[in-house]
Design a protein around this motif. Structure first.
Motif, mmCIF file in Angstrom:
data_model
loop_
_atom_site.group_PDB
_atom_site.id
_atom_site.type_symbol
_atom_site.label_atom_id
_atom_site.label_comp_id
_atom_site.label_asym_id
_atom_site.label_seq_id
_atom_site.Cartn_x
_atom_site.Cartn_y
_atom_site.Cartn_z
ATOM 1 N N UNK A 234 0.822 -1.213 0.000
ATOM 2 C CA UNK A 234 0.000 0.000 0.000
ATOM 3 C C UNK A 234 0.853 1.260 0.000
ATOM 4 N N UNK A 235 1.804 1.354 0.910
ATOM 5 C CA UNK A 235 2.630 2.558 1.019
ATOM 6 C C UNK A 235 3.438 2.791 -0.250
ATOM 7 N N UNK A 236 3.890 1.719 -0.878
ATOM 8 C CA UNK A 236 4.684 1.832 -2.108
ATOM 9 C C UNK A 236 3.825 2.423 -3.219
ATOM 10 N N UNK A 237 2.590 1.962 -3.325
ATOM 11 C CA UNK A 237 1.683 2.471 -4.360
ATOM 12 C C UNK A 237 1.344 3.933 -4.093
ATOM 13 N N UNK A 238 1.034 4.252 -2.859
ATOM 14 C CA UNK A 238 0.707 5.645 -2.531
ATOM 15 C C UNK A 238 1.863 6.574 -2.884
ATOM 16 N N UNK A 239 3.082 6.168 -2.533
ATOM 17 C CA UNK A 239 4.251 7.010 -2.817
ATOM 18 C C UNK A 239 4.459 7.166 -4.320
ATOM 19 N N UNK A 240 4.200 6.101 -5.066
ATOM 20 C CA UNK A 240 4.406 6.151 -6.516
ATOM 21 C C UNK A 240 3.415 7.086 -7.197
ATOM 22 N N UNK A 241 2.208 7.150 -6.690
ATOM 23 C CA UNK A 241 1.190 8.006 -7.279
ATOM 24 C C UNK A 241 1.314 9.463 -6.826
ATOM 25 N N UNK A 242 2.045 9.698 -5.762
ATOM 26 C CA UNK A 242 2.148 11.057 -5.217
ATOM 27 C C UNK A 242 3.248 11.823 -5.950
ATOM 28 N N UNK A 243 2.914 12.913 -6.654
ATOM 29 C CA UNK A 243 3.954 13.685 -7.357
ATOM 30 C C UNK A 243 4.920 14.313 -6.363
ATOM 31 N N UNK A 244 6.204 14.389 -6.735
ATOM 32 C CA UNK A 244 7.150 15.022 -5.827
ATOM 33 C C UNK A 244 7.000 16.548 -5.912
ATOM 34 N N UNK A 245 7.505 17.224 -4.905
ATOM 35 C CA UNK A 245 7.298 18.680 -4.790
ATOM 36 C C UNK A 245 7.949 19.421 -5.953
ATOM 37 N N UNK A 246 9.063 18.909 -6.437
ATOM 38 C CA UNK A 246 9.737 19.582 -7.559
ATOM 39 C C UNK A 246 8.846 19.577 -8.801
ATOM 40 N N UNK A 247 8.218 18.441 -9.073
ATOM 41 C CA UNK A 247 7.329 18.347 -10.233
ATOM 42 C C UNK A 247 6.097 19.225 -10.052
ATOM 43 N N UNK A 248 5.587 19.270 -8.826
ATOM 44 C CA UNK A 248 4.411 20.102 -8.555
ATOM 45 C C UNK A 248 4.730 21.586 -8.728
ATOM 46 N N UNK A 249 5.893 22.002 -8.249
ATOM 47 C CA UNK A 249 6.274 23.402 -8.390
ATOM 48 C C UNK A 249 6.436 23.768 -9.855
ATOM 49 N N UNK A 250 7.036 22.865 -10.635
ATOM 50 C CA UNK A 250 7.205 23.122 -12.070
ATOM 51 C C UNK A 250 5.847 23.249 -12.753
ATOM 52 N N UNK A 251 4.890 22.418 -12.344
ATOM 53 C CA UNK A 251 3.547 22.485 -12.929
ATOM 54 C C UNK A 251 2.869 23.804 -12.570
ATOM 55 N N UNK A 252 3.022 24.245 -11.312
ATOM 56 C CA UNK A 252 2.424 25.517 -10.900
ATOM 57 C C UNK A 252 3.014 26.681 -11.691
ATOM 58 N N UNK A 253 4.336 26.662 -11.848
ATOM 59 C CA UNK A 253 5.002 27.746 -12.582
ATOM 60 C C UNK A 253 4.573 27.753 -14.042
ATOM 61 N N UNK A 254 4.424 26.579 -14.612
ATOM 62 C CA UNK A 254 3.998 26.490 -16.006
ATOM 63 C C UNK A 254 2.600 27.065 -16.185
#
Length: 287
Positions: A234-254
């Motif tokens: 379960x924890x492995x799947x949750x972590x895999x689906x959770x975007x990392x903060x760097x990717x999220x920040x790049x998406x916000x900036x875009x």
């Protein structure tokens, strides 16, 4: 898009909000129900492969005796036309569950069997169509178009068995081409009809790296969830689906840079158009 739009049916599972880790639990083990519910985003109480045929009547009684939150519970019922199908569906409805996973879904008629039984009981139910045979994968587009289908899932092992094969993966853990094709076909069928796509289980419980890579790929491709067979996954799947903060920040900036742009524009050395912006929105929505 399906009429139910992948959302909760009455008090059923809302795949838009429930989380990505769906844990199978044998329906004849009510002692495990509560623990499974505590550890996963949703539980799949399994009346099919996880239960010996002789124990299925007792498993149906267990659904009634040990009830879980129907908003986080799916019941896998035996295939349409099998001797257990109707009894499974009626037991699930009697226990208050409204989201049923139909094993070996191969036709629209199979899906509509659950719809008819629900109507006879005066309720509305959602179907998770498990396309895990050659016939089921080929019929996935028609199945996914059914209004009662709230999600479509695929399965590798039954698929290979239906083809007369013996293994869905190579020795290094990679899927064989036919399994990868089926995975893509079911994902495309779900996407074409606006319903949820669920990825198959990773049977090698000790292969944490393989599961992580597979779930990461599933999330990137557009699957909304991955089924699993052990709480440790379960924890492995949750972590895999959770975007990392760097990717999220790049998406916000875009997306911020896109405000006021009349069409295609350049950002950080890339050409940006609407599909790229949709990728960014999807990433933020998943977070």
């Amino acid at each position: 898009m399906n009429a139910v739009d992948g959302s909760a049916v009455e008090t059923g599972v809302d795949f838009a909000t429930v989380g990505p880790a769906l844990l199978f639990c044998p329906a004849d083990r009510p002692d495990r129900f509560g623990k499974a519910a505590e550890r996963a985003d949703a539980v799949i109480l399994d009346l099919e492969d996880a239960v010996d045929p002789a124990a299925r009547p007792a498993a149906r009684q267990a659904l009634l005796a040990q009830r879980l939150d129907p908003r986080h519970t799916i019941v896998r019922v035996n295939p349409f036309g099998s001797s257990d199908h109707v009894a499974d569906v009626e037991a699930a409805f009697g226990a208050g569950y409204r989201t049923l996973m139909l094993a070996k879904s191969e036709s629209v008629a199979a899906v509509r069997s659950i719809e008819s039984l629900a109507a006879a009981s005066g309720i509305t139910a959602g179907v998770v169509a498990l396309c895990e045979t050659a016939a089921g994968v080929l019929a996935a587009p028609q199945i996914a178009a059914e209004p009662t289908v709230v999600a479509v899932m695929w399965g590798a092992e039954d698929l290979l068995a239906s083809l007369g094969g013996s293994s869905s993966r190579f020795d290094d853990g990679r899927y064989r081409a036919v399994a990868s094709h089926a995975r893509s076909a079911v994902l495309l069928a779900a996407g074409a009809h606006g319903t949820t796509a669920i990825d198959a289980v990773h049977l090698d419980i000790d292969d944490e790296a393989g599961l992580s890579a597979e779930a990461t790929d599933a999330a990137a491709c557009g699957f909304a969830a991955t089924a699993c067979i052990h709480p440790a996954q379960v924890a492995i799947i949750r972590a895999a689906y959770r975007p990392d903060e760097r990717a999220l920040q790049a998406a916000r900036e875009l997306l911020a840079a896109a405000v006021g742009q009349p069409g295609v524009f350049r950002h950080d050395g890339r050409m940006i158009d609407e599909p790229v912006l949709r990728h960014a929105r999807a990433l933020l929505a998943r977070a």
